[in-house]
Design a protein around this motif. Sequence first.
Motif, PDB file in Angstrom:
ATOM      1  N   GLN A  37       0.841  -1.194   0.000  1.00 45.50           N
ATOM      2  CA  GLN A  37       0.000   0.000   0.000  1.00 45.50           C
ATOM      3  C   GLN A  37       0.880   1.249   0.000  1.00 45.50           C
ATOM      4  OE1 GLN A  37      -2.452  -0.699   3.480  1.00 45.50           O
ATOM      5  NE2 GLN A  37      -3.966  -1.810   2.275  1.00 45.50           N
ATOM      6  N   ILE A  38       0.566   2.176  -0.908  1.00 48.64           N
ATOM      7  CA  ILE A  38       1.310   3.431  -1.014  1.00 48.64           C
ATOM      8  C   ILE A  38       0.344   4.582  -0.788  1.00 48.64           C
ATOM      9  CG2 ILE A  38       2.726   4.915  -2.500  1.00 48.64           C
ATOM     10  CD1 ILE A  38       3.508   2.378  -4.071  1.00 48.64           C
ATOM     11  N   VAL A  39       0.770   5.539   0.016  1.00 44.02           N
ATOM     12  CA  VAL A  39      -0.020   6.738   0.272  1.00 44.02           C
ATOM     13  C   VAL A  39       0.862   7.953   0.019  1.00 44.02           C
ATOM     14  CG1 VAL A  39      -1.081   8.113   2.125  1.00 44.02           C
ATOM     15  CG2 VAL A  39      -1.634   5.702   1.910  1.00 44.02           C
ATOM     16  N   LEU A  40       0.263   8.970  -0.595  1.00 45.37           N
ATOM     17  CA  LEU A  40       0.940  10.237  -0.828  1.00 45.37           C
ATOM     18  C   LEU A  40       0.252  11.318  -0.004  1.00 45.37           C
ATOM     19  CD1 LEU A  40       2.781  12.249  -2.405  1.00 45.37           C
ATOM     20  CD2 LEU A  40       0.966  12.339  -4.123  1.00 45.37           C
ATOM     21  N   ILE A  41       1.036  12.055   0.752  1.00 52.01           N
ATOM     22  CA  ILE A  41       0.510  13.152   1.562  1.00 52.01           C
ATOM     23  C   ILE A  41       1.269  14.421   1.188  1.00 52.01           C
ATOM     24  CG2 ILE A  41       0.181  14.068   3.903  1.00 52.01           C
ATOM     25  CD1 ILE A  41       0.346  11.102   4.885  1.00 52.01           C
ATOM     26  N   THR A  42       0.526  15.474   0.839  1.00 53.65           N
ATOM     27  CA  THR A  42       1.165  16.783   0.724  1.00 53.65           C
ATOM     28  C   THR A  42       0.690  17.595   1.926  1.00 53.65           C
ATOM     29  OG1 THR A  42      -0.564  17.933  -0.546  1.00 53.65           O
ATOM     30  CG2 THR A  42       1.052  16.633  -1.803  1.00 53.65           C
ATOM     31  N   THR A  43       1.593  18.356   2.513  1.00 51.59           N
ATOM     32  CA  THR A  43       1.257  19.050   3.749  1.00 51.59           C
ATOM     33  C   THR A  43       2.041  20.356   3.880  1.00 51.59           C
ATOM     34  OG1 THR A  43       1.160  18.828   6.167  1.00 51.59           O
ATOM     35  CG2 THR A  43       2.997  17.729   5.062  1.00 51.59           C
ATOM     36  N   VAL A  74       4.184   2.158   2.124  1.00 55.08           N
ATOM     37  CA  VAL A  74       5.109   3.209   1.705  1.00 55.08           C
ATOM     38  C   VAL A  74       4.345   4.524   1.816  1.00 55.08           C
ATOM     39  CG1 VAL A  74       6.481   4.180  -0.194  1.00 55.08           C
ATOM     40  CG2 VAL A  74       6.273   1.694   0.047  1.00 55.08           C
ATOM     41  N   ILE A  75       4.947   5.507   2.474  1.00 52.87           N
ATOM     42  CA  ILE A  75       4.333   6.814   2.614  1.00 52.87           C
ATOM     43  C   ILE A  75       5.257   7.833   1.970  1.00 52.87           C
ATOM     44  CG2 ILE A  75       3.409   8.570   4.183  1.00 52.87           C
ATOM     45  CD1 ILE A  75       3.973   5.066   5.431  1.00 52.87           C
ATOM     46  N   ILE A  76       4.719   8.569   1.023  1.00 52.74           N
ATOM     47  CA  ILE A  76       5.472   9.644   0.373  1.00 52.74           C
ATOM     48  C   ILE A  76       4.895  10.953   0.907  1.00 52.74           C
ATOM     49  CG2 ILE A  76       6.088  10.738  -1.819  1.00 52.74           C
ATOM     50  CD1 ILE A  76       5.309   7.950  -3.118  1.00 52.74           C
ATOM     51  N   VAL A  77       5.752  11.789   1.472  1.00 56.36           N
ATOM     52  CA  VAL A  77       5.302  13.088   1.978  1.00 56.36           C
ATOM     53  C   VAL A  77       6.024  14.187   1.222  1.00 56.36           C
ATOM     54  CG1 VAL A  77       5.161  14.631   3.968  1.00 56.36           C
ATOM     55  CG2 VAL A  77       4.762  12.201   4.278  1.00 56.36           C
ATOM     56  N   PHE A  78       5.246  15.172   0.774  1.00 60.73           N
ATOM     57  CA  PHE A  78       5.793  16.335   0.096  1.00 60.73           C
ATOM     58  C   PHE A  78       5.280  17.590   0.787  1.00 60.73           C
ATOM     59  CE2 PHE A  78       5.048  19.886  -2.751  1.00 60.73           C
ATOM     60  CZ  PHE A  78       6.313  20.088  -3.279  1.00 60.73           C
ATOM     61  N   SER A  79       6.172  18.525   1.057  1.00 56.90           N
ATOM     62  CA  SER A  79       5.774  19.816   1.592  1.00 56.90           C
ATOM     63  C   SER A  79       6.449  20.919   0.796  1.00 56.90           C
ATOM     64  CB  SER A  79       6.155  19.945   3.068  1.00 56.90           C
ATOM     65  OG  SER A  79       5.835  21.258   3.518  1.00 56.90           O
ATOM     66  N   GLY A  80       5.656  21.600  -0.022  1.00 54.55           N
ATOM     67  CA  GLY A  80       6.165  22.739  -0.776  1.00 54.55           C
ATOM     68  C   GLY A  80       6.530  23.874   0.167  1.00 54.55           C
ATOM     69  N   THR A  85      10.772  16.724   1.163  1.00 58.80           N
ATOM     70  CA  THR A  85      10.024  15.533   0.769  1.00 58.80           C
ATOM     71  C   THR A  85      10.679  14.319   1.414  1.00 58.80           C
ATOM     72  OG1 THR A  85       8.956  14.421  -1.088  1.00 58.80           O
ATOM     73  CG2 THR A  85      11.268  15.002  -1.379  1.00 58.80           C
ATOM     74  N   SER A  86       9.895  13.265   1.608  1.00 60.24           N
ATOM     75  CA  SER A  86      10.411  12.085   2.280  1.00 60.24           C
ATOM     76  C   SER A  86       9.635  10.855   1.847  1.00 60.24           C
ATOM     77  CB  SER A  86      10.279  12.271   3.794  1.00 60.24           C
ATOM     78  OG  SER A  86      10.799  11.154   4.471  1.00 60.24           O
ATOM     79  N   ILE A  87      10.307   9.713   1.905  1.00 56.90           N
ATOM     80  CA  ILE A  87       9.659   8.423   1.677  1.00 56.90           C
ATOM     81  C   ILE A  87       9.890   7.586   2.933  1.00 56.90           C
ATOM     82  CG2 ILE A  87       9.641   6.305   0.295  1.00 56.90           C
ATOM     83  CD1 ILE A  87      10.864   8.005  -2.010  1.00 56.90           C
ATOM     84  N   ALA A  88       8.817   7.181   3.576  1.00 54.60           N
ATOM     85  CA  ALA A  88       8.917   6.324   4.761  1.00 54.60           C
ATOM     86  C   ALA A  88       8.329   4.959   4.411  1.00 54.60           C
ATOM     87  CB  ALA A  88       8.172   6.938   5.945  1.00 54.60           C
ATOM     88  N   THR A  89       8.865   3.920   5.033  1.00 54.36           N
ATOM     89  CA  THR A  89       8.422   2.564   4.723  1.00 54.36           C
ATOM     90  C   THR A  89       8.046   1.807   5.993  1.00 54.36           C
ATOM     91  OG1 THR A  89      10.710   1.812   4.839  1.00 54.36           O
ATOM     92  CG2 THR A  89       9.865   2.392   2.663  1.00 54.36           C
ATOM     93  N   ASP A 121       5.263  16.114 -11.672  1.00 49.78           N
ATOM     94  CA  ASP A 121       6.255  15.287 -12.366  1.00 49.78           C
ATOM     95  C   ASP A 121       7.190  14.603 -11.369  1.00 49.78           C
ATOM     96  OD1 ASP A 121       5.109  16.130 -14.707  1.00 49.78           O
ATOM     97  OD2 ASP A 121       6.766  17.446 -15.300  1.00 49.78           O
ATOM     98  N   GLY A 122       7.614  15.340 -10.359  1.00 49.94           N
ATOM     99  CA  GLY A 122       8.490  14.757  -9.336  1.00 49.94           C
ATOM    100  C   GLY A 122       7.792  13.665  -8.548  1.00 49.94           C
ATOM    101  N   LEU A 123       6.553  13.936  -8.154  1.00 51.69           N
ATOM    102  CA  LEU A 123       5.799  12.938  -7.375  1.00 51.69           C
ATOM    103  C   LEU A 123       5.501  11.702  -8.235  1.00 51.69           C
ATOM    104  CD1 LEU A 123       3.371  15.326  -5.471  1.00 51.69           C
ATOM    105  CD2 LEU A 123       5.364  14.107  -4.532  1.00 51.69           C
ATOM    106  N   TYR A 124       5.145  11.927  -9.492  1.00 54.17           N
ATOM    107  CA  TYR A 124       4.843  10.791 -10.371  1.00 54.17           C
ATOM    108  C   TYR A 124       6.102   9.968 -10.648  1.00 54.17           C
ATOM    109  CZ  TYR A 124       3.257   7.833 -14.113  1.00 54.17           C
ATOM    110  OH  TYR A 124       2.961   6.722 -14.861  1.00 54.17           O
ATOM    111  N   ASN A 125       7.199  10.633 -11.001  1.00 50.27           N
ATOM    112  CA  ASN A 125       8.438   9.895 -11.297  1.00 50.27           C
ATOM    113  C   ASN A 125       8.908   9.088 -10.089  1.00 50.27           C
ATOM    114  OD1 ASN A 125       8.468  10.874 -13.858  1.00 50.27           O
ATOM    115  ND2 ASN A 125      10.477  11.811 -13.739  1.00 50.27           N
ATOM    116  N   GLY A 126       8.879   9.704  -8.915  1.00 50.36           N
ATOM    117  CA  GLY A 126       9.269   8.990  -7.700  1.00 50.36           C
ATOM    118  C   GLY A 126       8.355   7.809  -7.436  1.00 50.36           C
ATOM    119  N   SER A 127       7.062   8.026  -7.608  1.00 52.29           N
ATOM    120  CA  SER A 127       6.070   6.968  -7.384  1.00 52.29           C
ATOM    121  C   SER A 127       6.256   5.823  -8.372  1.00 52.29           C
ATOM    122  CB  SER A 127       4.653   7.531  -7.510  1.00 52.29           C
ATOM    123  OG  SER A 127       4.421   8.508  -6.526  1.00 52.29           O
ATOM    124  N   LYS A 128       6.481   6.179  -9.628  1.00 51.93           N
ATOM    125  CA  LYS A 128       6.658   5.168 -10.674  1.00 51.93           C
ATOM    126  C   LYS A 128       7.932   4.352 -10.414  1.00 51.93           C
ATOM    127  CE  LYS A 128       5.138   3.374 -14.479  1.00 51.93           C
ATOM    128  NZ  LYS A 128       4.231   2.274 -14.247  1.00 51.93           N
TER     129      LYS A 128
END
Length: 147
Positions: A37-43, A74-80, A85-89, A121-128
């Motif tokens: 399971q993968i989750v993306l959070i922007t905060t 897998v949790i992807i967090v992005f904060s503009g 940004t971070s990837i936690a597992t 693009d960054g979130l998609y490339n990292g996710s892919k």
Amino acid sequence: FLISNSHIFDHENVLTEDEKKTLNELYSNHEKLTSNQIVLITTPDIGNADNIQAFATLKGNELGVGQKEKDNGVIIVFSGALRETSIATGLGTETILTDSIANFIVQNQMIPHFKEGKIYDGLYNGSKWITNFLEKPENKITGANTK
């Protein structure tokens, strides 16, 4: 674990509906194929967490990301706002998708796009990159407590 069957929590409103849909499909298809399971959070902020990595881990635990017996989240967090940004597992995932690999993905697949203002693009490339990596047969996650 998912609210409204979405893997996306865009609290910074940086993604269009189409972008959210594309990412959600990527994560859903990956889960069907692997059970990961993968989750993306922007905060805009990380609350009381010490750093963005701790925030990602905390949110992953709160949301219950990953199958309980495999701990394969897998949790992807992005904060503009924080420019981080971070990837936690989960514990089961981290034996395959190690911190050094996660850091490689952030540094090489995500940040170059973010620097150009291309958040999606960054979130998609990292996710892919993550889904492709975890879908290789030799990278199957069997769980944190493998016997």
